[in-house]
Write an enzyme that holds these catalytic residues in place. Structure first.
Site, PDB file in Angstrom:
ATOM      1  N   CYS A 306       6.455   7.242  36.437  1.00 35.50           N
ATOM      2  CA  CYS A 306       7.608   7.466  35.563  1.00 35.50           C
ATOM      3  C   CYS A 306       7.579   6.527  34.359  1.00 35.50           C
ATOM      4  CB  CYS A 306       8.903   7.172  36.305  1.00 35.50           C
ATOM      5  SG  CYS A 306       9.107   8.141  37.774  1.00 35.50           S
ATOM      6  N   ASP A 341      14.430   8.084  46.214  1.00 35.00           N
ATOM      7  CA  ASP A 341      13.283   8.806  45.656  1.00 35.00           C
ATOM      8  C   ASP A 341      12.536   7.958  44.633  1.00 35.00           C
ATOM      9  OD1 ASP A 341      11.502  10.596  44.592  1.00 35.00           O
ATOM     10  OD2 ASP A 341      13.003  11.713  43.465  1.00 35.00           O
ATOM     11  N   GLY A 364       5.923  10.017  46.473  1.00 33.10           N
ATOM     12  CA  GLY A 364       4.986  10.789  45.658  1.00 33.10           C
ATOM     13  C   GLY A 364       3.587  10.222  45.715  1.00 33.10           C
ATOM     14  N   GLY A 390       3.073  12.803  36.518  1.00 25.49           N
ATOM     15  CA  GLY A 390       4.529  12.847  36.460  1.00 25.49           C
ATOM     16  C   GLY A 390       4.935  14.249  36.063  1.00 25.49           C
ATOM     17  N   ALA A 392       7.258  15.016  34.239  1.00 24.31           N
ATOM     18  CA  ALA A 392       7.666  15.023  32.840  1.00 24.31           C
ATOM     19  C   ALA A 392       6.540  14.456  31.967  1.00 24.31           C
ATOM     20  CB  ALA A 392       8.931  14.204  32.669  1.00 24.31           C
ATOM     21  N   GLU A 423       7.974  11.732  29.671  1.00 22.61           N
ATOM     22  CA  GLU A 423       8.642  10.635  30.395  1.00 22.61           C
ATOM     23  C   GLU A 423       7.877  10.354  31.682  1.00 22.61           C
ATOM     24  OE1 GLU A 423      12.897  11.008  30.903  1.00 22.61           O
ATOM     25  OE2 GLU A 423      13.108  11.824  28.881  1.00 22.61           O
TER      26      GLU A 423
HETATM   27  P1  XMP Z   1       6.483   7.628  43.634  1.00 19.53           P
HETATM   28  O1  XMP Z   1       6.692   6.222  43.217  1.00 19.53           O
HETATM   29  O2  XMP Z   1       6.614   7.822  45.110  1.00 19.53           O
HETATM   30  O3  XMP Z   1       7.685   8.444  42.940  1.00 19.53           O
HETATM   31  O4  XMP Z   1       5.212   8.208  43.092  1.00 19.53           O
HETATM   32  C1  XMP Z   1       7.827   9.837  43.042  1.00 19.53           C
HETATM   33  C2  XMP Z   1       9.051  10.297  42.252  1.00 19.53           C
HETATM   34  O5  XMP Z   1       8.888  10.069  40.852  1.00 19.53           O
HETATM   35  C3  XMP Z   1       9.760  10.964  40.123  1.00 19.53           C
HETATM   36  N1  XMP Z   1       8.988  11.583  39.036  1.00 19.53           N
HETATM   37  C4  XMP Z   1       9.135  11.281  37.730  1.00 19.53           C
HETATM   38  N2  XMP Z   1       9.975  10.428  37.107  1.00 19.53           N
HETATM   39  N3  XMP Z   1       8.972  11.001  35.016  1.00 19.53           N
HETATM   40  C5  XMP Z   1       9.908  10.296  35.729  1.00 19.53           C
HETATM   41  O6  XMP Z   1      10.671   9.522  35.135  1.00 19.53           O
HETATM   42  C6  XMP Z   1       8.099  11.884  35.591  1.00 19.53           C
HETATM   43  O7  XMP Z   1       7.262  12.479  34.903  1.00 19.53           O
HETATM   44  C7  XMP Z   1       8.186  12.035  37.006  1.00 19.53           C
HETATM   45  N4  XMP Z   1       7.511  12.818  37.901  1.00 19.53           N
HETATM   46  C8  XMP Z   1       8.012  12.503  39.130  1.00 19.53           C
HETATM   47  C9  XMP Z   1      10.238  11.981  41.123  1.00 19.53           C
HETATM   48  O8  XMP Z   1      11.591  11.686  41.421  1.00 19.53           O
HETATM   49  C10 XMP Z   1       9.316  11.788  42.306  1.00 19.53           C
HETATM   50  O9  XMP Z   1       9.857  12.223  43.519  1.00 19.53           O
END
Ligand code: XMP
Length: 486
Positions: A306, A341, A364, A390, A392, A423
């Site tokens: 993120c 999360d 994730g 990500g 986003a 993002e």
């Molecule tokens: P971890 O740390 O376990 O987190 O890899 C997984 C969570 O990250 C969120 N997520 C995002 N947040 N931009 C963000 O700000 C992104 O592009 C993005 N993709 C995933 C999401 O809540 C996920 O479960």
């Protein structure tokens, strides 16, 4: 404008103080937890609804271990419905509506169907769906060249043992063993095929008592939805296909259109299990739960990929976000569990998230390197890795736009690239093998954590947890140090 002077904390800022413990062995503790107001899981772990983390294979593997996978939503409704169906078919004593092929089809067509459905065998039927045989990859592999039709290559019905729909797992096991079989077609009184029982399914049903299953013994699965046009139809189709949980997942969940969507979903599907997020404040949690959410997903920017906090300046360090969400819900008298999360890197982080009040944790990047995550591993600088992105990130946004416009993802369209404000980032993580192994480590750490906390279960851990803020020296002391790692 105002400024909060109390610091926001995240996992690395704190440790839990050990407590006197009655626990003698890690096996004495109960790691089950609430997922929603009414659902419980044997282990408090969800896999993230990201396109590099959860499709049907990951969801099935996590559910088998007692957690739950949430299918991402960046695919068509038809594709997502198929993914739900695949999880539902992955386990249960009987696979309903098994894949079939007509006796008149060619061997090549049967092979293509097996590849398409990712199965090793098909039931052969006539035009009235009556059982006429079984064909497996082995039949095709060993068939002499002159054998061209399924009818020639299959094992015919009079050589097959079939059973009725009311067969028990013990009866099925006895027949499979007695006849040294792999598969038992299930037929109704009229001889029509209604299901299939495989030896693997019998063993799984008998031995995986911790698996997350529905009333029919099928694995539980969640599915993400958004707020855009057509998402109510998506929700309806997913529930129809058997999804056990809908996760309304948008980047800024404390937004009027998200609250309204929760209300609409609640009205339209009163019996559905509904998670909403993401939020990071007491007010956000309260508003989504008041709108009708059965669990609240917490996390603005803690995820490994993120960049929301960097790009927008907004976010709340995750431990504080969890505590605030839990406080907001309890002060409002709302009984909706919190899903933490993002940002969980170790089993210690998992324990801290739960001790802070979360009932489950969504992960994730720790899972993105697993065999069951979508995509194949690649070699980078001599190391086996898998890609995570990500949702986003630039790549994910362009991928979605390409899919929507039916374009090639690699198409260079300067104007489109300029419009995206990412993002999130794209990255690689080490290949980690099967997710069951990671889960084993995480749950083992959690069990130990409960024993250090003197707690028999997660609720007791939460009641007694005492966090200690630590300094950067404390962080350094916490990892292995002053040794050369081998
Ligand atoms: P971890 O740390 O376990 O987190 O890899 C997984 C969570 O990250 C969120 N997520 C995002 N947040 N931009 C963000 O700000 C992104 O592009 C993005 N993709 C995933 C999401 O809540 C996920 O479960």
């Amino acid at each position: 404008m105002r400024i909060r002077t109390t610091k926001g904390l995240t996992f690395d800022d704190v440790l839990l103080a050990p407590r006197q413990s009655p626990i003698r062995s890690r096996s004495e503790v109960d790691v089950s937890s609430r997922l929603t107001r009414t659902m419980r899981l044997a282990i408090p772990i969800l896999s993230a609804n990201m396109d590099t983390v959860t499709e049907w294979r990951m969801a099935a593997a996590i559910a088998r271990a007692g957690g739950l996978g949430v299918l991402h939503r960046f695919m068509s409704v038809e594709q997502q419905v198929k993914q739900v169906a695949k999880v539902k078919r992955a386990q249960g004593l009987m696979v309903e509506n098994p894949y079939t092929v007509l006796a008149g089809a060619t061997v090549a067509e049967a092979e293509q169907l097996m590849t398409q459905h990712e199965v090793g065998g098909l039931i052969v039927v006539d035009d009235n769906k009556k059982l006429v045989g079984l064909i497996t990859r082995r039949d095709i592999l060993l068939a002499p060249e002159e054998i061209q039709s399924v009818a020639q290559a299959m094992t015919p019905a009079d050589h097959i043992v079939s059973v009725g729909p009311s067969v028990t797992s013990a009866e099925a096991r006895a027949l499979l063993y007695q006849h040294r079989l792999e598969k038992l077609p299930v037929v109704d009184r009229a001889g029509k095929v209604v299901g299939l029982i495989t030896s693997r399914d019998v063993v799984r049903v008998e031995h995986r008592s911790a698996a997350s299953v529905d009333a029919r013994g099928r694995l539980l699965v969640g599915a993400a939805i958004g707020v855009g046009q057509g998402e109510i139809k998506r929700a309806e189709a997913l529930l129809e296909a058997g999804a056990d949980l809908l996760v309304l997942d948008i980047a800024h969940g404390h937004a009027n259109h998200c609250i309204e969507m929760v209300q609409t979903l609640r009205r339209s599907f009163p019996a559905a299990q509904l998670v909403a997020g993401n939020i990071a404040t007491a007010e956000g949690a309260r508003d989504l739960a008041e709108a009708g959410a059965d669990a609240i997903k917490v996390g603005i920017g803690p995820g490994s990929i993120c960049t929301t906090r960097i790009v927008t300046g907004f976010g709340v360090p995750q431990l504080t976000a969890i505590m605030e969400a839990v406080r907001g819900l309890s002060e409002a008298g709302l009984d909706a569990p919190v899903i933490a999360d993002g940002g969980v890197k170790t089993s210690g982080d998992l324990v801290k998230a739960l001790a802070a009040g979360a009932s489950t944790v969504m992960i994730g990047s720790l899972f993105a390197g697993c065999e069951e995550a979508p995509g194949a591993p690649v070699i980078r600088n001599g190391q086996k890795v898998k890609v995570i992105r990500g949702m986003a990130s630039l790549g994910a946004a362009m991928g979605r736009r390409a899919a929507e416009q039916n374009l090639d993802e690699s198409a260079e369209d300067q104007e489109d690239w300029d419009k995206v404000v990412p993002e999130g980032v794209e990255a690689v993580v080490p290949y980690r093998g099967e997710v069951a192994e990671i889960l084993h480590q995480l749950v083992g750490g959690l069990r130990s954590g409960l024993s250090y906390g003197g707690a028999r279960d997660i609720e007791e851990l939460q009641r007694h947890a005492e966090f200690i803020e630590i300094t950067s020296a404390g962080v350094r002391e916490s990892g292995s140090h002053d040794v050369r790692k081998i």
